[in-house]
Structure formats: structure tokens, C-alpha cells
Scaffold this motif. Structure first.
Motif, short mmCIF file in Angstrom:
data_model
loop_
_atom_site.label_atom_id
_atom_site.label_comp_id
_atom_site.label_asym_id
_atom_site.label_seq_id
_atom_site.Cartn_x
_atom_site.Cartn_y
_atom_site.Cartn_z
N TYR A 21 10.89 0.98 -5.15
CA TYR A 21 10.70 2.14 -6.02
C TYR A 21 9.20 2.29 -6.30
O TYR A 21 8.59 1.42 -6.92
N ASN A 22 8.59 3.38 -5.82
CA ASN A 22 7.16 3.61 -5.99
C ASN A 22 6.87 4.42 -7.25
O ASN A 22 7.64 5.30 -7.63
N CYS A 23 5.72 4.13 -7.86
CA CYS A 23 5.34 4.83 -9.09
C CYS A 23 3.84 4.68 -9.32
O CYS A 23 3.12 4.09 -8.51
N THR A 24 3.36 5.21 -10.44
CA THR A 24 1.96 5.07 -10.81
C THR A 24 1.74 3.74 -11.53
O THR A 24 2.70 3.07 -11.94
N LEU A 25 0.49 3.36 -11.70
CA LEU A 25 0.19 2.14 -12.44
C LEU A 25 0.70 2.22 -13.88
O LEU A 25 1.23 1.25 -14.42
N SER A 26 0.53 3.38 -14.49
CA SER A 26 0.98 3.56 -15.88
C SER A 26 2.49 3.39 -15.99
O SER A 26 3.00 2.80 -16.94
N GLN A 27 3.21 3.92 -15.01
CA GLN A 27 4.66 3.79 -15.02
C GLN A 27 5.10 2.35 -14.78
O GLN A 27 6.06 1.87 -15.37
N LEU A 28 4.38 1.66 -13.91
CA LEU A 28 4.67 0.25 -13.67
C LEU A 28 4.44 -0.56 -14.94
O LEU A 28 5.24 -1.44 -15.30
N GLN A 29 3.35 -0.26 -15.63
CA GLN A 29 3.07 -0.95 -16.89
C GLN A 29 4.17 -0.72 -17.91
O GLN A 29 4.57 -1.64 -18.64
N ALA A 30 4.69 0.50 -17.97
CA ALA A 30 5.78 0.80 -18.90
C ALA A 30 7.01 -0.04 -18.56
O ALA A 30 7.71 -0.54 -19.46
N PHE A 31 7.28 -0.21 -17.27
CA PHE A 31 8.41 -1.03 -16.83
C PHE A 31 8.20 -2.49 -17.23
O PHE A 31 9.11 -3.14 -17.74
N LEU A 32 7.00 -3.02 -17.02
CA LEU A 32 6.70 -4.40 -17.37
C LEU A 32 6.78 -4.61 -18.88
O LEU A 32 7.28 -5.64 -19.35
N LYS A 89 8.65 -3.00 -20.94
CA LYS A 89 10.07 -2.97 -21.29
C LYS A 89 10.69 -4.35 -21.13
O LYS A 89 11.60 -4.72 -21.87
N HIS A 90 10.18 -5.11 -20.17
CA HIS A 90 10.70 -6.45 -19.92
C HIS A 90 9.81 -7.53 -20.54
O HIS A 90 9.84 -8.69 -20.11
N ASN A 91 9.01 -7.11 -21.53
CA ASN A 91 8.17 -8.04 -22.29
C ASN A 91 7.24 -8.86 -21.41
O ASN A 91 7.06 -10.06 -21.61
N GLN A 92 6.63 -8.20 -20.43
CA GLN A 92 5.75 -8.91 -19.50
C GLN A 92 4.28 -8.75 -19.80
O GLN A 92 3.52 -9.67 -19.63
N ALA A 95 3.55 14.32 -15.65
CA ALA A 95 4.31 15.34 -14.94
C ALA A 95 5.68 14.85 -14.48
O ALA A 95 6.58 15.62 -14.21
N ALA A 96 5.84 13.56 -14.40
CA ALA A 96 7.09 13.00 -13.89
C ALA A 96 8.22 13.17 -14.90
O ALA A 96 8.03 13.01 -16.10
N ALA A 97 9.39 13.51 -14.39
CA ALA A 97 10.54 13.69 -15.27
C ALA A 97 11.03 12.35 -15.79
O ALA A 97 11.58 12.26 -16.89
N GLY A 98 10.86 11.31 -15.03
CA GLY A 98 11.25 9.96 -15.44
C GLY A 98 10.32 8.94 -14.83
O GLY A 98 9.32 9.29 -14.23
N ASN A 99 10.68 7.71 -15.00
CA ASN A 99 9.87 6.63 -14.44
C ASN A 99 10.61 6.03 -13.25
O ASN A 99 11.58 5.29 -13.43
N PRO A 100 10.16 6.31 -12.03
CA PRO A 100 10.87 5.79 -10.84
C PRO A 100 10.87 4.27 -10.76
O PRO A 100 11.72 3.70 -10.08
N CYS A 101 9.92 3.63 -11.42
CA CYS A 101 9.86 2.16 -11.39
C CYS A 101 10.79 1.53 -12.41
O CYS A 101 10.99 0.31 -12.41
N ASP A 102 11.34 2.32 -13.31
CA ASP A 102 12.23 1.78 -14.34
C ASP A 102 13.62 1.64 -13.76
O ASP A 102 14.48 2.51 -13.91
N ILE A 103 13.87 0.54 -13.09
CA ILE A 103 15.12 0.34 -12.35
C ILE A 103 16.06 -0.62 -13.09
O ILE A 103 15.67 -1.30 -14.01
#
Length: 344
Positions: A299-310, A312-315, A336-344
Motif C-alpha cells: 500500500y503506497n502513500c505519502t510520508l505524512s500518511q505513513l507517519q499517521a499509520f505509525l 496509530k500503532h504507537n510507533q 487531497a486524499a479521501a483516506g489514508n492508503p497506508c492505514d491497513i
């Protein structure tokens, strides 16, 4: 921030007390082992003396100092101070929990990449490196980190039998208290394999051999390891033909799931982040990706979206994965993204 000379001094001296004097009112009669340096636009004098000589040291009462006692380990380090070249612009991401071990990975008397290591789960949190032109390189036997056993041991990674030969009172159980051993990864079941964070395919020669440390791998599903994850590694490798690509690759541990006797954690997720400067477009290129360790999908995303995912998992504790330069193109894409593609 302490001047870079501090880490250089720590490499050279054992059982040494280092004082960083930040006031100009210093007793200049005290002998110093290093020259005066400028740090953060303040005059600093770095004084190094053997502990046995401390009683003879004198300074002004107005001196402000930071006292640090170094066991002098250039491999297991305080905060990657001896291998900052593997982080773009020297930016090391802050992490939680903060009790992980920082390893400057050394092989054949040279540093090759950096690893933040989780000694509880016995897997790396992430490895940081720069993609190099790959070439033919033999794969050595799997190696361990001596200074995870004892901080006074050798700086370089080595085979378990070599470490025991150098320290005859040592055994595999003692080596495995704070890190994975080769036996942990033998005869893996349920489709798992040894998954590199920093892959040997991104390097050549000694740098490729250095990736064969057990502190750089996790139990990874074979289908993912040799499938979409490898495809993503090949993409990064392609960019490295023209650019200096900085990479962070990490794993998020599961809750209690492990291989064999569950000594080594099986991560739930894998993630990767990259940043490089495109000289042609004169702009920075960056991005992130995540993967579940049970499916062959990226799942590809931006750095900001990846950070949001991390987060979320307290990383990630605070701050950014990379230096500000890498986030020039991030704000618009993330909003601009409707959601976070990295949030799996």
C-alpha cells in the motif's frame, strides 16, 4: 546538541569521563586532549581525562558542564552519532518506546547502515541506509551483535561460533538473551522466511555482506518477501541508478505472536519510507508504503500518511521520519486524499 568531536573522543578512550564546558570562563591550565570547537555558536572546550586523574581537574565556579561517562562503544551507540550519514541531512526520527538499542552496523572495520533494535521482541524496529549500486557478493553466515551481549565486546558483527571462540565462557543462551540467534530462524514453518529490512540487493561487497546480521531481519511471509515487497525494493534500486536514495525500513511487532518458542516476534506489519533529491526536476521525491505480513500486497502513500499509520500503532513519538526537505510535496497530497492508503 553535543559537538561531533564528542563521539570521536568516545571512540578513542576507555573508562573516560568527558566534560563539555559551555562557558568561556574556563581554567586554561587544565590540559586538554582535544582542540577547542564551536558548537551551536557557543565556545566549547572538550576536556577528557582518565577517571584516575579527576581529582587534579580544576575549573572556574561559573563553568556550566555536562558530565558524561562513556563505556566507549562505537557500535552500540547512544543515538547513531557515529553513523549519521545514513539519515538524510542527519535527521534521526524520534521513536517510542525510547529504550531501544541504537546499532551502527559495522563489518570489516567499516560502518554500512544503522539499526534501531528491539531487544525485548528480538527484531529490528527499523534499519536506515542509502541504496547503493549492487553487484556480485557472496553471502556470509548469519551474524550477531557482540555488544548486545556485553558492551565491552567487539564492535563488529560476527558469527556466533566466532564470538564464543573469543569469549569461551559464553554460550548461545547468553547470546540470545537480547537478540535473535541463528537457531531461532532454522526450520521455519507456516510460510515464514528471513526477511531483510536492509536488503543485500541494495548493496555490493562488504556492504551487502553486512546485511547478513540477525539484527537486520524479521520473520516475514515468504510470498510477501519474494513478491510485492521485492518488487518495491527493485523500484528503490532503480531510482538509485541516478539519485542518492535514503531509506527507512521497519516492522511493527505483533502482540505475543512469535516463531518457535515465541522468543522472536512475528511482526504484524512492514513499512518503508524513502527520500531523494531529483537533480533533473530540482525537487525532492519521497513516499511511504505499508504491508500486512500475511498478504502479498503493498500500500503506497505519502510520508505524512505513513507517519499517521505509525502513530496509530504507537510507533513514532514526535517529529518526522525525514528532514523537512522531504516533505515539500507532502502537504497537498495528504490533504487531497479521501483516506489514508497506508492505514491497513
Amino acid at each position: 546538541m553535543i559537538c561531533p568531536v564528542l563521539s570521536r573522543c568516545a571512540e578513542q578512550l576507555e573508562d573516560t569521563v568527558v566534560l563539555l564546558i559551555v562557558d568561556t570562563d574556563v581554567d586554561t591550565d587544565v590540559d586538554t586532549d582535544v582542540d577547542t570547537h564551536s558548537c551551536s555558536q557557543r565556545r566549547s572546550v572538550l576536556l577528557t581525562r582518565r577517571i584516575s586523574d579527576l581529582s587534579s581537574m580544576q575549573s572556574s565556579a561559573t563553568v556550566c558542564f555536562l558530565l558524561l561517562i562513556f563505556p566507549v562503544n562505537a557500535h552500540v551507540v547512544e543515538n547513531f552519532e557515529t553513523c549519521m550519514q545514513y539519515f538524510y541531512n542527519g535527521h534521526v526520527p524520534e521513536w517510542t518506546p525510547n529504550d531501544h538499542v541504537h546499532i551502527c552496523q559495522m563489518f570489516n572495520n567499516r560502518y554500512h547502515f544503522a539499526t534501531l533494535y528491539d531487544t525485548t521482541n528480538r527484531i529490528p524496529v527499523y534499519s536506515a541506509y542509502v541504496v547503493e549500486k549492487s553487484g556480485k557478493s557472496s553471502k556470509p553466515d548469519w551474524m550477531v551483535e557482540p555488544q548486545l551481549v556485553n558492551k565491552k565486546f567487539e564492535k563488529e558483527m560476527m558469527r556466533e561460533d566466532s564470538l564464543i571462540y573469543k569469549h569461551p565462557t559464553l554460550n548461545l543462551d547468553e547470546i540470545g538473551k537480547t537478540q535473535a540467534t541463528d537457531d531461532d530462524y532454522k526450520q521455519l514453518t507456516d510460510g515464514y522466511s528471513r526477511g531483510h529490512l536492509n536488503p543485500n540487493s541494495h548493496h555490493a561487497g562488504d556492504a551487502a555482506k553486512a546485511t547478513q546480521t540477525l539484527t537486520n531481519i524479521v520473520p516475514q511471509k515468504q510470498k510477501l518477501n519474494q513478491g510485492m515487497w521485492k518488487d518495491h525494493e527493485d523500484t528503490l534500486k532503480g531510482w538509485a541508478k541516478n539519485y542518492s536514495v535514503y531509506v527507512l525500513v521497519g516492522a511493527i511487532p505483533s502482540k505475543g505472536n512469535g516463531i518457535k518458542t515465541k522468543r522472536v516476534n512475528i511482526p504484524d506489519y512492514m513499512w518503508v519510507a524513502h527520500c531523494y533529491y531529483n537533480k533533473t526536476s530540482q525537487s525532492y521525491e519521497s513516499g511511504g508504503a505499508t504491508a500486512k505480513n500475511v498478504e502479498n500486497k503493498i500500500y503506497n502513500c505519502t510520508l505524512s500518511q505513513l507517519q499517521a499509520f505509525l502513530a496509530k500503532h504507537n510507533q513514532v513519538a514526535a517529529g518526522q521520519l525525514f528532514h523537512n526537505d522531504c516533505y515539500v510535496e507532502q502537504a497537498a497530497g495528504a490533504s487531497a486524499a479521501a483516506g489514508n492508503p497506508c492505514d491497513i
